[in-house]
Design a protein around this motif. Structure first.
Motif, PDB file in Angstrom:
ATOM      1  N   TRP A  13      -7.523  -9.317  -1.917  1.00  9.38           N
ATOM      2  CA  TRP A  13      -6.543  -8.265  -1.631  1.00  9.38           C
ATOM      3  C   TRP A  13      -6.328  -7.404  -2.869  1.00  9.38           C
ATOM      4  O   TRP A  13      -5.210  -7.270  -3.366  1.00  9.38           O
ATOM      5  CB  TRP A  13      -5.218  -8.871  -1.161  1.00  9.38           C
ATOM      6  N   SER A  14      -7.403  -6.826  -3.378  1.00 10.36           N
ATOM      7  CA  SER A  14      -7.330  -5.992  -4.574  1.00 10.36           C
ATOM      8  C   SER A  14      -6.263  -4.914  -4.424  1.00 10.36           C
ATOM      9  O   SER A  14      -6.200  -4.215  -3.408  1.00 10.36           O
ATOM     10  CB  SER A  14      -8.690  -5.327  -4.828  1.00 10.36           C
ATOM     11  N   LEU A  15      -5.424  -4.787  -5.427  1.00  6.15           N
ATOM     12  CA  LEU A  15      -4.378  -3.769  -5.375  1.00  6.15           C
ATOM     13  C   LEU A  15      -4.967  -2.363  -5.318  1.00  6.15           C
ATOM     14  O   LEU A  15      -4.384  -1.458  -4.712  1.00  6.15           O
ATOM     15  CB  LEU A  15      -3.451  -3.899  -6.585  1.00  6.15           C
ATOM     16  N   ILE A  16      -6.119  -2.181  -5.933  1.00  7.83           N
ATOM     17  CA  ILE A  16      -6.788  -0.884  -5.866  1.00  7.83           C
ATOM     18  C   ILE A  16      -7.208  -0.599  -4.424  1.00  7.83           C
ATOM     19  O   ILE A  16      -7.034   0.511  -3.915  1.00  7.83           O
ATOM     20  CB  ILE A  16      -8.029  -0.849  -6.784  1.00  7.83           C
ATOM     21  N   GLY A  17      -7.750  -1.598  -3.749  1.00  8.42           N
ATOM     22  CA  GLY A  17      -8.151  -1.436  -2.359  1.00  8.42           C
ATOM     23  C   GLY A  17      -6.970  -1.168  -1.451  1.00  8.42           C
ATOM     24  O   GLY A  17      -7.040  -0.334  -0.538  1.00  8.42           O
ATOM     25  N   ILE A  18      -5.866  -1.867  -1.679  1.00  9.01           N
ATOM     26  CA  ILE A  18      -4.664  -1.667  -0.855  1.00  9.01           C
ATOM     27  C   ILE A  18      -4.155  -0.237  -1.001  1.00  9.01           C
ATOM     28  O   ILE A  18      -3.826   0.425  -0.015  1.00  9.01           O
ATOM     29  CB  ILE A  18      -3.580  -2.680  -1.257  1.00  9.01           C
ATOM     30  N   ALA A  19      -4.090   0.255  -2.236  1.00  8.19           N
ATOM     31  CA  ALA A  19      -3.605   1.617  -2.464  1.00  8.19           C
ATOM     32  C   ALA A  19      -4.571   2.646  -1.887  1.00  8.19           C
ATOM     33  O   ALA A  19      -4.155   3.603  -1.231  1.00  8.19           O
ATOM     34  CB  ALA A  19      -3.419   1.852  -3.964  1.00  8.19           C
ATOM     35  N   ALA A  20      -5.878   2.447  -2.126  1.00  7.35           N
ATOM     36  CA  ALA A  20      -6.872   3.385  -1.612  1.00  7.35           C
ATOM     37  C   ALA A  20      -6.881   3.393  -0.090  1.00  7.35           C
ATOM     38  O   ALA A  20      -6.994   4.457   0.543  1.00  7.35           O
ATOM     39  CB  ALA A  20      -8.257   3.036  -2.145  1.00  7.35           C
ATOM     40  N   GLY A  21      -6.759   2.212   0.509  1.00  4.74           N
ATOM     41  CA  GLY A  21      -6.728   2.137   1.958  1.00  4.74           C
ATOM     42  C   GLY A  21      -5.566   2.919   2.536  1.00  4.74           C
ATOM     43  O   GLY A  21      -5.703   3.618   3.554  1.00  4.74           O
ATOM     44  N   PHE A  22      -4.417   2.844   1.898  1.00  9.44           N
ATOM     45  CA  PHE A  22      -3.244   3.598   2.357  1.00  9.44           C
ATOM     46  C   PHE A  22      -3.481   5.098   2.210  1.00  9.44           C
ATOM     47  O   PHE A  22      -3.219   5.875   3.142  1.00  9.44           O
ATOM     48  CB  PHE A  22      -2.018   3.182   1.548  1.00  9.44           C
ATOM     49  N   GLY A  78       0.810  -1.204   0.000  1.00 10.83           N
ATOM     50  CA  GLY A  78       0.000   0.000   0.000  1.00 10.83           C
ATOM     51  C   GLY A  78       0.844   1.254   0.000  1.00 10.83           C
ATOM     52  O   GLY A  78       0.529   2.232  -0.690  1.00 10.83           O
ATOM     53  N   ALA A  79       1.937   1.245   0.780  1.00 12.93           N
ATOM     54  CA  ALA A  79       2.824   2.407   0.814  1.00 12.93           C
ATOM     55  C   ALA A  79       3.454   2.650  -0.547  1.00 12.93           C
ATOM     56  O   ALA A  79       3.559   3.799  -1.009  1.00 12.93           O
ATOM     57  CB  ALA A  79       3.905   2.202   1.868  1.00 12.93           C
ATOM     58  N   ALA A  80       3.854   1.556  -1.210  1.00 10.43           N
ATOM     59  CA  ALA A  80       4.468   1.689  -2.527  1.00 10.43           C
ATOM     60  C   ALA A  80       3.459   2.170  -3.569  1.00 10.43           C
ATOM     61  O   ALA A  80       3.715   3.128  -4.310  1.00 10.43           O
ATOM     62  CB  ALA A  80       5.072   0.352  -2.950  1.00 10.43           C
ATOM     63  N   LEU A  81       2.304   1.496  -3.619  1.00 11.54           N
ATOM     64  CA  LEU A  81       1.287   1.881  -4.596  1.00 11.54           C
ATOM     65  C   LEU A  81       0.707   3.249  -4.303  1.00 11.54           C
ATOM     66  O   LEU A  81       0.499   4.070  -5.204  1.00 11.54           O
ATOM     67  CB  LEU A  81       0.167   0.838  -4.620  1.00 11.54           C
ATOM     68  N   GLY A  82       0.415   3.495  -3.022  1.00 12.01           N
ATOM     69  CA  GLY A  82      -0.150   4.785  -2.643  1.00 12.01           C
ATOM     70  C   GLY A  82       0.802   5.925  -2.908  1.00 12.01           C
ATOM     71  O   GLY A  82       0.414   7.002  -3.371  1.00 12.01           O
ATOM     72  N   GLY A  83       2.088   5.700  -2.608  1.00 16.91           N
ATOM     73  CA  GLY A  83       3.077   6.738  -2.878  1.00 16.91           C
ATOM     74  C   GLY A  83       3.171   7.051  -4.362  1.00 16.91           C
ATOM     75  O   GLY A  83       3.239   8.217  -4.761  1.00 16.91           O
ATOM     76  N   ALA A  84       3.160   5.999  -5.180  1.00 21.54           N
ATOM     77  CA  ALA A  84       3.216   6.205  -6.627  1.00 21.54           C
ATOM     78  C   ALA A  84       1.970   6.936  -7.116  1.00 21.54           C
ATOM     79  O   ALA A  84       2.051   7.837  -7.966  1.00 21.54           O
ATOM     80  CB  ALA A  84       3.346   4.862  -7.340  1.00 21.54           C
ATOM     81  N   ALA A  85       0.812   6.553  -6.574  1.00 23.85           N
ATOM     82  CA  ALA A  85      -0.436   7.210  -6.966  1.00 23.85           C
ATOM     83  C   ALA A  85      -0.431   8.678  -6.567  1.00 23.85           C
ATOM     84  O   ALA A  85      -0.869   9.545  -7.329  1.00 23.85           O
ATOM     85  CB  ALA A  85      -1.625   6.493  -6.324  1.00 23.85           C
ATOM     86  N   TRP A 106     -10.974  -1.578   4.724  1.00 28.97           N
ATOM     87  CA  TRP A 106     -11.910  -1.765   3.609  1.00 28.97           C
ATOM     88  C   TRP A 106     -12.293  -3.232   3.416  1.00 28.97           C
ATOM     89  O   TRP A 106     -13.348  -3.532   2.882  1.00 28.97           O
ATOM     90  CB  TRP A 106     -11.304  -1.226   2.312  1.00 28.97           C
ATOM     91  N   ARG A 107     -11.435  -4.147   3.867  1.00 28.67           N
ATOM     92  CA  ARG A 107     -11.725  -5.569   3.682  1.00 28.67           C
ATOM     93  C   ARG A 107     -12.877  -6.041   4.570  1.00 28.67           C
ATOM     94  O   ARG A 107     -13.500  -7.066   4.302  1.00 28.67           O
ATOM     95  CB  ARG A 107     -10.474  -6.408   3.971  1.00 28.67           C
TER      96      ARG A 107
END
Length: 248
Positions: free
Chosen positions: A152-161, A23-30, A169-170
């Motif tokens: 464990w949707s990657l979209i959910g992980i990023a959004a949750g972060f 989440g930190a990686a995806l959220g940071g990139a987003a 969200w789960r």
């Protein structure tokens, strides 16, 4: 030997820890791409930021377009169309470095273009210039689909972060269902590209392959970014992004 019951909490903690890192990686990139649902930007601004504005469009389109046009007009020598394509990617990278702007996108494009060109020169087949893209679509599609199907949707992980929800969200059926379908939608995009482009690669139809790669690139990416953004904003209203009622 430990029982499954004893392993359960540890497995959950391990999953949560992995989710935090991803989440930190995806959220940071987003967030760097301007995709922060907690912000005040409108959908058009967010999509434009996600694709990198005019510079992002040019960096994504021009190298491939130059290759397709030059290869179609003059397939031999192959190094001509490949050289121009890689040269354009190099120019974009240099411009970013000179302007001291984040060069990650252009560097990624340059590395990918160089690797693809090297493979095509080695095999002597222009179609091999598109192999890295085919592999990328296969890998991304598989990862998005598997992650969504296992909950464990990657979209959910990023959004949750990004929304400070972590893995909350789960536990929310509405959010979990929405993020699952968003993950599947992204997987469908990648697999659709692969399904259309792979037969063209196998039959060595370089011009058609390059043209469809462009058509199935930003024109499909941008609308899905918009849909993803709108769904996340609906799940996390801006007025109260951490409102307990949104998690019930």
């Amino acid at each position: 030997m430990s029982t499954p019951e004893a392993q359960g909490p540890d497995a959950d903690r391990d999953s949560a820890s992995a989710s935090d890192l991803i989440g930190a990686a995806l959220g940071g990139a987003a967030r760097r791409a301007g995709l922060d649902p907690a912000g005040d930007a409108n959908t058009q601004t967010v999509v434009w930021s996600a694709i990198g504005g005019w510079r992002g469009v040019l960096e994504s389109v021009l190298p491939s377009l130059a290759f397709v046009v030059l290869f179609t007009l003059r397939p031999d020598p192959l190094i001509l169309s490949l050289g121009v394509s890689v040269g354009l990617a190099a120019v974009f990278t240099v411009v970013r470095l000179v302007q001291k702007s984040p060069p990650a996108a252009a560097l990624g494009g340059l590395i990918a273009a160089g690797a693809a060109a090297g493979l095509a020169l080695w095999t002597g087949r222009g179609a091999d210039n598109f192999v890295p893209g085919l592999i990328t679509n296969a890998v991304y599609g598989t990862v998005f689909l598997v992650a969504a199907l296992v909950g464990w949707s990657l979209i959910g992980i990023a959004a949750g972060f990004l929304m400070g929800d972590a893995t909350g969200w789960r536990a929310d059926k509405r959010k979990r269902r929405a993020f699952t379908w968003l993950g599947i939608a992204w997987a469908v995009l990648f697999f659709a590209r692969l399904a259309v482009q792979l037969p063209l690669y196998l039959t060595d139809q370089v011009t058609a392959l390059g043209t469809l790669k462009l058509i199935m690139g930003l024109p499909l990416f941008a609308p899905l970014i918009a849909v993803t953004w709108l769904v996340v904003r609906a799940l996390y209203p801006r007025e109260s992004p951490k409102d307990p009622a949104s998690r019930s």
